[in-house]
Design a protein around this motif. Structure first.
Motif, mmCIF file in Angstrom:
data_model
loop_
_atom_site.group_PDB
_atom_site.id
_atom_site.type_symbol
_atom_site.label_atom_id
_atom_site.label_comp_id
_atom_site.label_asym_id
_atom_site.label_seq_id
_atom_site.Cartn_x
_atom_site.Cartn_y
_atom_site.Cartn_z
ATOM 1 N N VAL A 1 -61.313 50.861 51.995
ATOM 2 C CA VAL A 1 -62.740 51.185 51.904
ATOM 3 C C VAL A 1 -63.349 50.212 50.901
ATOM 4 N N GLU A 2 -64.229 49.361 51.394
ATOM 5 C CA GLU A 2 -64.779 48.302 50.541
ATOM 6 C C GLU A 2 -66.224 48.016 50.958
ATOM 7 N N VAL A 3 -67.148 48.044 49.995
ATOM 8 C CA VAL A 3 -68.541 47.692 50.314
ATOM 9 C C VAL A 3 -68.802 46.200 50.238
ATOM 10 N N SER A 4 -67.963 45.482 49.534
ATOM 11 C CA SER A 4 -68.268 44.084 49.256
ATOM 12 C C SER A 4 -67.697 43.156 50.318
ATOM 13 N N LEU B 1 -59.240 52.951 48.154
ATOM 14 C CA LEU B 1 -60.684 52.870 47.926
ATOM 15 C C LEU B 1 -60.950 51.764 46.906
ATOM 16 N N GLY B 2 -61.837 50.851 47.223
ATOM 17 C CA GLY B 2 -62.186 49.769 46.301
ATOM 18 C C GLY B 2 -61.009 48.893 45.926
ATOM 19 N N PRO B 3 -60.427 48.168 46.897
ATOM 20 C CA PRO B 3 -59.172 47.436 46.635
ATOM 21 C C PRO B 3 -59.314 46.156 45.818
ATOM 22 N N GLY B 4 -60.511 45.766 45.403
ATOM 23 C CA GLY B 4 -60.646 44.579 44.553
ATOM 24 C C GLY B 4 -60.136 43.332 45.246
ATOM 25 N N ARG B 5 -59.078 42.717 44.699
ATOM 26 C CA ARG B 5 -58.529 41.501 45.305
ATOM 27 C C ARG B 5 -57.336 41.792 46.198
ATOM 28 N N TYR C 1 -73.969 43.265 42.425
ATOM 29 C CA TYR C 1 -72.896 42.621 41.657
ATOM 30 C C TYR C 1 -71.580 42.596 42.432
ATOM 31 N N TYR C 2 -71.193 43.726 43.038
ATOM 32 C CA TYR C 2 -69.936 43.768 43.782
ATOM 33 C C TYR C 2 -70.031 43.029 45.105
ATOM 34 N N VAL C 3 -71.251 42.958 45.644
ATOM 35 C CA VAL C 3 -71.430 42.336 46.951
ATOM 36 C C VAL C 3 -71.273 40.825 46.855
ATOM 37 N N LYS D 1 -67.693 39.995 50.216
ATOM 38 C CA LYS D 1 -66.994 38.944 49.470
ATOM 39 C C LYS D 1 -65.559 39.379 49.128
ATOM 40 N N LEU D 2 -65.437 40.599 48.560
ATOM 41 C CA LEU D 2 -64.099 41.049 48.182
ATOM 42 C C LEU D 2 -63.244 41.372 49.403
ATOM 43 N N SER D 3 -63.867 41.849 50.494
ATOM 44 C CA SER D 3 -63.056 42.150 51.686
ATOM 45 C C SER D 3 -62.415 40.862 52.212
ATOM 46 N N ALA E 1 -57.073 55.348 44.518
ATOM 47 C CA ALA E 1 -58.333 54.837 43.981
ATOM 48 C C ALA E 1 -58.065 54.386 42.549
ATOM 49 N N HIS E 2 -57.996 53.087 42.363
ATOM 50 C CA HIS E 2 -57.777 52.546 41.019
ATOM 51 C C HIS E 2 -59.042 51.828 40.562
ATOM 52 N N GLU E 3 -59.598 52.251 39.458
ATOM 53 C CA GLU E 3 -60.861 51.697 38.964
ATOM 54 C C GLU E 3 -61.903 51.653 40.088
ATOM 55 N N PHE E 4 -61.998 52.727 40.821
ATOM 56 C CA PHE E 4 -63.010 52.858 41.868
ATOM 57 C C PHE E 4 -64.084 53.852 41.431
ATOM 58 N N PHE E 5 -63.676 55.036 40.984
ATOM 59 C CA PHE E 5 -64.644 56.077 40.644
ATOM 60 C C PHE E 5 -65.555 55.666 39.480
ATOM 61 N N ILE F 1 -60.303 42.631 33.767
ATOM 62 C CA ILE F 1 -59.005 42.515 34.437
ATOM 63 C C ILE F 1 -58.404 43.910 34.549
ATOM 64 N N THR F 2 -57.724 44.171 35.666
ATOM 65 C CA THR F 2 -57.235 45.527 35.918
ATOM 66 C C THR F 2 -55.702 45.540 35.974
ATOM 67 N N SER F 3 -55.128 46.712 35.873
ATOM 68 C CA SER F 3 -53.661 46.831 35.832
ATOM 69 C C SER F 3 -52.944 46.164 37.004
HETATM 70 N N1 SAH Z 1 -59.045 48.612 42.544
HETATM 71 C C1 SAH Z 1 -59.238 47.223 42.158
HETATM 72 C C2 SAH Z 1 -60.726 46.835 42.014
HETATM 73 C C3 SAH Z 1 -61.551 47.614 41.051
HETATM 74 S S1 SAH Z 1 -63.249 47.065 41.032
HETATM 75 C C4 SAH Z 1 -58.468 46.934 40.896
HETATM 76 O O1 SAH Z 1 -58.112 47.872 40.198
HETATM 77 O O2 SAH Z 1 -58.233 45.775 40.609
HETATM 78 C C5 SAH Z 1 -64.056 48.252 42.073
HETATM 79 C C6 SAH Z 1 -63.833 48.049 43.549
HETATM 80 O O3 SAH Z 1 -64.559 49.066 44.252
HETATM 81 C C7 SAH Z 1 -64.323 46.748 44.102
HETATM 82 O O4 SAH Z 1 -63.465 46.378 45.151
HETATM 83 C C8 SAH Z 1 -65.712 47.113 44.613
HETATM 84 O O5 SAH Z 1 -66.229 46.211 45.535
HETATM 85 C C9 SAH Z 1 -65.455 48.474 45.187
HETATM 86 N N2 SAH Z 1 -66.626 49.357 45.269
HETATM 87 C C10 SAH Z 1 -67.524 49.597 44.301
HETATM 88 N N3 SAH Z 1 -68.425 50.521 44.697
HETATM 89 C C11 SAH Z 1 -68.056 50.900 45.936
HETATM 90 C C12 SAH Z 1 -68.571 51.842 46.872
HETATM 91 N N4 SAH Z 1 -69.659 52.562 46.618
HETATM 92 N N5 SAH Z 1 -67.933 51.980 48.055
HETATM 93 C C13 SAH Z 1 -66.824 51.247 48.339
HETATM 94 N N6 SAH Z 1 -66.301 50.342 47.483
HETATM 95 C C14 SAH Z 1 -66.901 50.166 46.307
#
Ligand code: SAH
Length: 426
Positions: free
Chosen positions: A136-139, A104-108, A55-57, A141-143, A195-199, A69-71
């Motif tokens: 740090v981003e696995v996707s 970590l997980g920077p989204g957009r 899904y994230y990829v 597409k998002l990177s 790390a916002h909405e990453f964990f 939608i995130t903050s």
């Molecule tokens: N921080 C952003 C995005 C949150 S969505 C915001 O608040 O808007 C979660 C993010 O984490 C996405 O960028 C997703 O691709 C990334 N992600 C999810 N699992 C991951 C993992 N195991 N390692 C690295 N990045 C990950």
């Protein structure tokens, strides 16, 4: 200068692709047919981050047309206040010459983008420190989306898949940016980790209390409908069920995210060795909630086992677990509510400044509405929590130079930490 101005609205996301993709379901059912029921963690990992169809990829799922939608997407103020927090922690650490900003997980890329605007504005305070950005981003597409947001044209994709750094670029403000897949790959050095909405996106194991002890909840194929998945309670103990639960846990149902634990340990070790701080913001609880695993699709709750790969999967972050995994060599603050953190960081003043400089009625209305969304206890103000890991040196007594400086009582006392200031230590 326009750096403190209102930024254009972000609510213009691309439409989400790959909505009905049966390949993920096929992949999971053939896996289960071959080796038996899979753990919820494995299910979550495959569905979210499988390199081919995760899904994230594959998706850009954020924003009004996406699934949630995130903050940072809701208001530029959010990232600006976190930018101030970063500078404040860097100063409290004695203004080290180099500062790594790690997200970590920077989204957009919106959070880092808003922080970089603050860094430019506070350039003189930053005093020529060498700032570098590490994402740090696995996707893939998002990177790409992040690179477009942060660098414009100035980016370079590395050829090899095996490189720790898979993408590099230069920010609009002239700072180097590098992309990694894993936290372990980030170079050593004084760092502020965000790390916002990453964990909440990391895989959890689920456990059920039974008369025979803890048993793990697994994902299996429904025997009556081979195209359908269902939860089963595994009859025998599993490695996870015997190692991940605290002996004194009183709950009926427990979720544990060992991958989150490993990452927090890594951050804690880095903070001990190289200095720095971490700010973790997510919806979560302090070891009290039981069943929080859920799916989101098109801003609505979605059955986690239905049409896997087409919805976001998430579980509340257990901050008590993160605190335990961080260990005693760092200081943990929080969790506190988003409302408290943002109020402590001065969100009210910041809103007033933006409103004063903005004369367009609809933009003003939007600023006020997004402020309410972030801070209202009925909206995101309560559900989202802020948690921080800090170096033990933040506990040291202030140096007693200068005559006028008030002497502190004996013993190690916490220095004020921006955003958390009125709190005790845990
Ligand atoms: N921080 C952003 C995005 C949150 S969505 C915001 O608040 O808007 C979660 C993010 O984490 C996405 O960028 C997703 O691709 C990334 N992600 C999810 N699992 C991951 C993992 N195991 N390692 C690295 N990045 C990950």
């Amino acid at each position: 200068s326009n750096e403190w101005a209102v930024m254009p609205s972000r609510h213009c996301s691309m439409s989400v692709e790959g909505r009905s993709d049966p390949s993920m379901l096929r992949h999971l059912t053939s896996k289960i047919t071959a080796t038996g029921p899979i753990t919820v963690a494995e299910y979550m990992r495959e569905v979210l981050t499988n390199p081919v169809s995760g899904y994230y990829v594959k998706n850009d799922m954020l924003g009004a047309d996406g699934d949630f939608i995130t903050s940072p997407e809701i208001s530029q103020i959010f990232g600006e206040l976190i930018g101030v927090w970063c500078v404040s922690e860097w100063m409290a650490a004695g203004k080290p010459k180099a500062l790594q900003l790690v997200e970590l997980g920077p989204g957009r890329g919106s959070l880092t983008s808003d922080i970089l605007r603050v860094f430019r504005q506070l350039q003189s305070a930053l005093n020529g420190a060498a700032v570098s950005i590490h994402l740090v981003e696995v996707s893939p597409k998002l990177s790409q989306v992040q690179a477009e947001c942060l660098t414009g044209e100035r980016t370079q994709v590395c050829v090899s898949d095996k490189e720790a750094v898979y993408h590099t670029g230069t920010s609009h403000t002239g700072l180097p940016i590098a992309w990694y897949r894993r936290v372990e790959d980030i170079p050593k050095g004084f760092s502020i980790f965000l790390a916002h909405e990453f964990f909440d996106a990391l895989p959890i194991h689920k456990f059920q209390r039974t008369d025979k002890g803890w048993r793990e909840v697994m994902v299996d194929i429904d025997p009556e409908e081979p195209e359908k998945l269902r939860f089963v309670v595994f009859p025998a103990p599993t490695l996870a069920s015997t190692t991940l639960i605290q002996a004194d846990d009183k709950r009926e149902h427990v979720e544990v995210c060992p991958e989150g634990g490993v990452i927090v340990q890594n951050l804690a070790n880095r903070i001990v060795e190289d200095g720095g701080a971490a700010l973790i913001a997510d919806y979560g609880h302090d070891g009290t909630k039981m069943d929080t695993f859920r799916g989101f699709r098109g801003h609505k709750l979605h059955d986690v086992l239905l049409a896997p790969g087409t919805a976001d999967l998430t579980a509340d972050v257990d901050f008590s677990y993160l605190r335990r995994m961080a260990g005693g060599d760092v200081v943990c603050l929080g969790p506190i509510t988003q409302r408290t953190f943002l109020k402590n960081m001065g969100i009210d003043t910041r809103l007033q400044v933006l409103l004063r400089n903005c004369h367009d009625a609809s933009t003003r209305a939007q600023l006020i509405q997004s402020y309410d969304m972030l801070t209202n206890l009925e909206k995101m103000g309560q559900r989202f929590q802020f948690f921080s890991l800090l170096s033990r040196s933040r506990l040291a007594e202030p140096q007693e130079e200068g005559e006028g400086l008030k002497r502190r009582k004996k013993g190690r006392v916490p220095l004020p930490v921006a955003g958390f200031s009125e709190l005790g230590l845990q």
